[in-house]
Structure formats: structure tokens, C-alpha cells
Write an enzyme that holds these catalytic residues in place. Structure first.
Site, mmCIF file in Angstrom:
data_model
loop_
_atom_site.group_PDB
_atom_site.id
_atom_site.type_symbol
_atom_site.label_atom_id
_atom_site.label_comp_id
_atom_site.label_asym_id
_atom_site.label_seq_id
_atom_site.Cartn_x
_atom_site.Cartn_y
_atom_site.Cartn_z
ATOM 1 N N GLY A 37 0.873 -1.177 0.000
ATOM 2 C CA GLY A 37 0.000 0.000 0.000
ATOM 3 C C GLY A 37 0.900 1.213 0.000
ATOM 4 O O GLY A 37 1.823 1.294 -0.797
ATOM 5 N N GLU A 38 0.681 2.091 0.931
ATOM 6 C CA GLU A 38 1.545 3.269 1.065
ATOM 7 C C GLU A 38 2.058 3.295 2.505
ATOM 8 O O GLU A 38 1.281 3.478 3.440
ATOM 9 C CB GLU A 38 0.748 4.527 0.699
ATOM 10 C CG GLU A 38 1.498 5.823 0.934
ATOM 11 C CD GLU A 38 2.913 5.819 0.344
ATOM 12 O OE1 GLU A 38 3.083 5.507 -0.841
ATOM 13 O OE2 GLU A 38 3.866 6.119 1.110
ATOM 14 N N SER A 39 3.363 3.110 2.653
ATOM 15 C CA SER A 39 3.905 2.905 3.997
ATOM 16 C C SER A 39 3.753 4.143 4.879
ATOM 17 O O SER A 39 3.575 4.026 6.092
ATOM 18 C CB SER A 39 5.373 2.483 3.927
ATOM 19 O OG SER A 39 6.168 3.533 3.415
ATOM 20 N N CYS A 52 6.051 -5.424 0.194
ATOM 21 C CA CYS A 52 6.260 -4.063 -0.303
ATOM 22 C C CYS A 52 6.174 -3.000 0.809
ATOM 23 O O CYS A 52 7.075 -2.940 1.637
ATOM 24 C CB CYS A 52 5.297 -3.793 -1.458
ATOM 25 S SG CYS A 52 5.901 -2.514 -2.552
ATOM 26 N N ARG A 56 12.767 3.306 0.261
ATOM 27 C CA ARG A 56 11.460 3.458 -0.406
ATOM 28 C C ARG A 56 11.642 3.878 -1.865
ATOM 29 O O ARG A 56 12.550 4.627 -2.190
ATOM 30 C CB ARG A 56 10.612 4.530 0.285
ATOM 31 C CG ARG A 56 10.109 4.127 1.650
ATOM 32 C CD ARG A 56 9.257 5.240 2.271
ATOM 33 N NE ARG A 56 8.096 5.544 1.476
ATOM 34 C CZ ARG A 56 7.739 6.767 1.094
ATOM 35 N NH1 ARG A 56 8.446 7.807 1.451
ATOM 36 N NH2 ARG A 56 6.664 6.940 0.367
ATOM 37 N N ILE A 78 5.523 -2.910 -7.638
ATOM 38 C CA ILE A 78 4.767 -1.662 -7.785
ATOM 39 C C ILE A 78 5.408 -0.607 -6.883
ATOM 40 O O ILE A 78 5.322 -0.702 -5.655
ATOM 41 C CB ILE A 78 3.288 -1.863 -7.388
ATOM 42 C CG1 ILE A 78 2.661 -2.983 -8.230
ATOM 43 C CG2 ILE A 78 2.510 -0.557 -7.562
ATOM 44 C CD1 ILE A 78 1.275 -3.412 -7.772
ATOM 45 N N ARG A 79 6.057 0.377 -7.478
ATOM 46 C CA ARG A 79 6.797 1.386 -6.711
ATOM 47 C C ARG A 79 7.559 0.699 -5.567
ATOM 48 O O ARG A 79 7.464 1.054 -4.400
ATOM 49 C CB ARG A 79 5.854 2.465 -6.166
ATOM 50 C CG ARG A 79 5.266 3.341 -7.265
ATOM 51 C CD ARG A 79 4.368 4.428 -6.715
ATOM 52 N NE ARG A 79 3.226 3.877 -6.010
ATOM 53 C CZ ARG A 79 2.949 4.083 -4.730
ATOM 54 N NH1 ARG A 79 3.699 4.873 -4.002
ATOM 55 N NH2 ARG A 79 1.901 3.525 -4.185
ATOM 56 N N HIS A 124 4.721 -8.172 -4.879
ATOM 57 C CA HIS A 124 3.363 -8.595 -4.511
ATOM 58 C C HIS A 124 2.988 -9.919 -5.174
ATOM 59 O O HIS A 124 2.501 -9.917 -6.303
ATOM 60 C CB HIS A 124 2.343 -7.563 -4.988
ATOM 61 C CG HIS A 124 2.510 -6.208 -4.404
ATOM 62 N ND1 HIS A 124 1.962 -5.831 -3.212
ATOM 63 C CD2 HIS A 124 3.157 -5.128 -4.864
ATOM 64 C CE1 HIS A 124 2.257 -4.570 -2.959
ATOM 65 N NE2 HIS A 124 2.990 -4.123 -3.951
ATOM 66 N N GLU A 127 0.518 -11.542 -3.981
ATOM 67 C CA GLU A 127 -0.932 -11.580 -3.732
ATOM 68 C C GLU A 127 -1.709 -10.941 -4.880
ATOM 69 O O GLU A 127 -2.906 -11.182 -5.031
ATOM 70 C CB GLU A 127 -1.275 -10.907 -2.381
ATOM 71 C CG GLU A 127 -1.194 -9.382 -2.335
ATOM 72 C CD GLU A 127 0.228 -8.841 -2.249
ATOM 73 O OE1 GLU A 127 1.186 -9.633 -2.321
ATOM 74 O OE2 GLU A 127 0.375 -7.608 -2.134
HETATM 75 N N1 GLN Z 1 6.130 3.022 -2.454
HETATM 76 C C1 GLN Z 1 5.230 2.567 -1.446
HETATM 77 C C2 GLN Z 1 5.638 3.067 -0.065
HETATM 78 O O1 GLN Z 1 6.572 3.759 0.109
HETATM 79 C C3 GLN Z 1 5.131 1.062 -1.433
HETATM 80 C C4 GLN Z 1 4.425 0.577 -2.664
HETATM 81 C C5 GLN Z 1 3.716 -0.734 -2.504
HETATM 82 O O2 GLN Z 1 3.429 -1.224 -1.413
HETATM 83 N N2 GLN Z 1 3.371 -1.305 -3.636
HETATM 84 O O3 GLN Z 1 4.994 2.758 0.871
#
Ligand code: GLN
Length: 194
Positions: free
Chosen positions: A51-53, A83, A112, A141-142, A177, A179
Site C-alpha cells: 500500500g503506502e507505507s 512491499c 522506499r 509496484i513502486r 506482490h 498476492e
Molecule cells: N512506495 C510505497 C511506499 O513507500 C510502497 C508501494 C507498494 O506497497 N506497492 O509505501
């Protein structure tokens, strides 16, 4: 085929927790979403999703979950992180927000968004000996990079010359990921240790 009856929580504050829950259920685990400290009671494992940490850090703080998760881990709960979850579980976050809350469960340093925009979404087949053949299709993903690992950390696979899946005791941390692409073998590997 169901492989386990383990009771596993999935941190459900933000991110792709639903995908993890579905995959764990298909593996035969008894799965509970975790949003409150008291919900951690009796868990053998906890999944911290992608997600977004930075958002998840803030929500962990608001929910008062930081110390309860650390205490549950000290009491034997194992974690599977993907992630953003791996960023949160790291001993050190690089390029995090100043003061970003993290759980410090694994002896790894994680940067990150290490691969920049070109890896905003890329599907890759990874050859991971610990889960056998064929290679595992996963999504980056990122993604973060694991830039340093401690002595007790085993590297299960590298990607672009950096560890992408690591194990420390029963904890399993991934920068990608599985999942999302739906291959259950890394979740099974985690469940088999609980
Ligand atoms: N770039 C996101 C972060 O810093 C992580 C991306 C992800 O979980 N797919 O949290």
C-alpha cells in the site's frame, strides 16, 4: 488444497489486504482483519500488506498498534510482509518521512521507491528455490529495495542485484506482490512455519 488451520491476521488499515485475505483463505488458513490492538490476541501470524507505507505508519500510530504488534512478535507471532509492509517491518527506512513510525521486526535497511517510476507496475517471473519450480509470477509496484541485511537474514531471491525476498527466523519479507498475481506458494511457505 488446504494446508493449514493456522489463525492469521492481516493488517487491514490500508492497502491490498483483501487480496492477502483471499489468498490465505484459499490456503486453508483462518483469517482475521486487524484494525485494533485487541484483535491481535491468539494470532500465529500477521500479514502486513502493500500500500503506502507513510499512510500505514500514520494509521498504525492512530490505532495504537505499534507496541501491541511488537509485543505480539516478541511473544512468537510471525510476520509476512509485502512491499510497503516490508518498509514498515524494517530496522531502518531510507527515504522515509522524518519520524515515520516503523515496527523494526527485521534486521534490514530498506529504501522506499528505490526503482523510481519505471517500476510503478511491472510483472516479473522470479526463480525462488525455496518454493520450487516453476518461477513465481509477481508484481513490483513502486517497490522498495532491501539495501542491507543483518547476519540472521537469509536472502531467498534477488532482483536487479538486490535482495527481493528475505527470511529471518519465521518472518518472511518481500519487496513485491505475489498476492496481486495470485501465486500462493510464498503464502504457503509462510503458513508452513506457523
Ligand atoms: N512506495 C510505497 C511506499 O513507500 C510502497 C508501494 C507498494 O506497497 N506497492 O509505501
Amino acid at each position: 488444497m488446504p494446508t493449514t488451520g493456522a489463525r492469521v491476521g492481516v493488517l487491514a488499515l490500508q492497502g491490498d489486504f483483501r487480496e492477502h485475505m483471499r489468498l490465505l483463505e484459499s490456503c486453508g488458513a483462518s483469517v482475521v482483519p486487524i484494525r485494533l490492538p485487541e484483535e491481535l490476541t491468539g494470532l500465529q501470524g500477521l500479514v502486513i500488506p502493500g500500500g503506502e507505507s507513510t499512510t500505514m505508519s500514520r494509521l498504525i500510530g492512530t490505532a495504537g498498534l505499534l507496541e501491541p504488534i511488537q509485543e505480539a512478535v516478541a511473544g512468537g507471532m510471525a510476520c509476512l510482509t509485502t512491499c510497503a509492509g516490508t518498509i514498515l517491518a524494517a530496522r531502518e527506512i531510507r527515504d522515509g518521512l522524518p519520524g515515520q513510525i516503523h515496527l523494526q521486526i527485521l534486521d534490514i535497511a530498506v529504501r522506499r521507491n528505490a526503482f523510481g517510476r519505471q517500476l510503478q507496475s511491472e510483472e516479473v517471473e522470479l526463480d525462488i528455490p525455496a518454493v520450487g519450480r516453476p518461477p513465481v509470477l509477481v508484481a513490483f509496484i513502486r517497490a522498495p529495495a532491501i539495501e542491507q541485511v543483518g547476519e540472521k537474514v537469509e536472502v531467498l531471491v534477488t532482483y536487479r542485484s538486490q535482495p527481493a525476498a528475505v527470511r529471518q527466523g519465521r518472518h518472511l519479507a518481500l519487496t513485491f506482490h505475489p498476492e496481486i498475481t495470485g501465486d500462493p506458494r510464498l503464502h504457503r511457505l509462510f503458513l508452513a512455519t506457523l
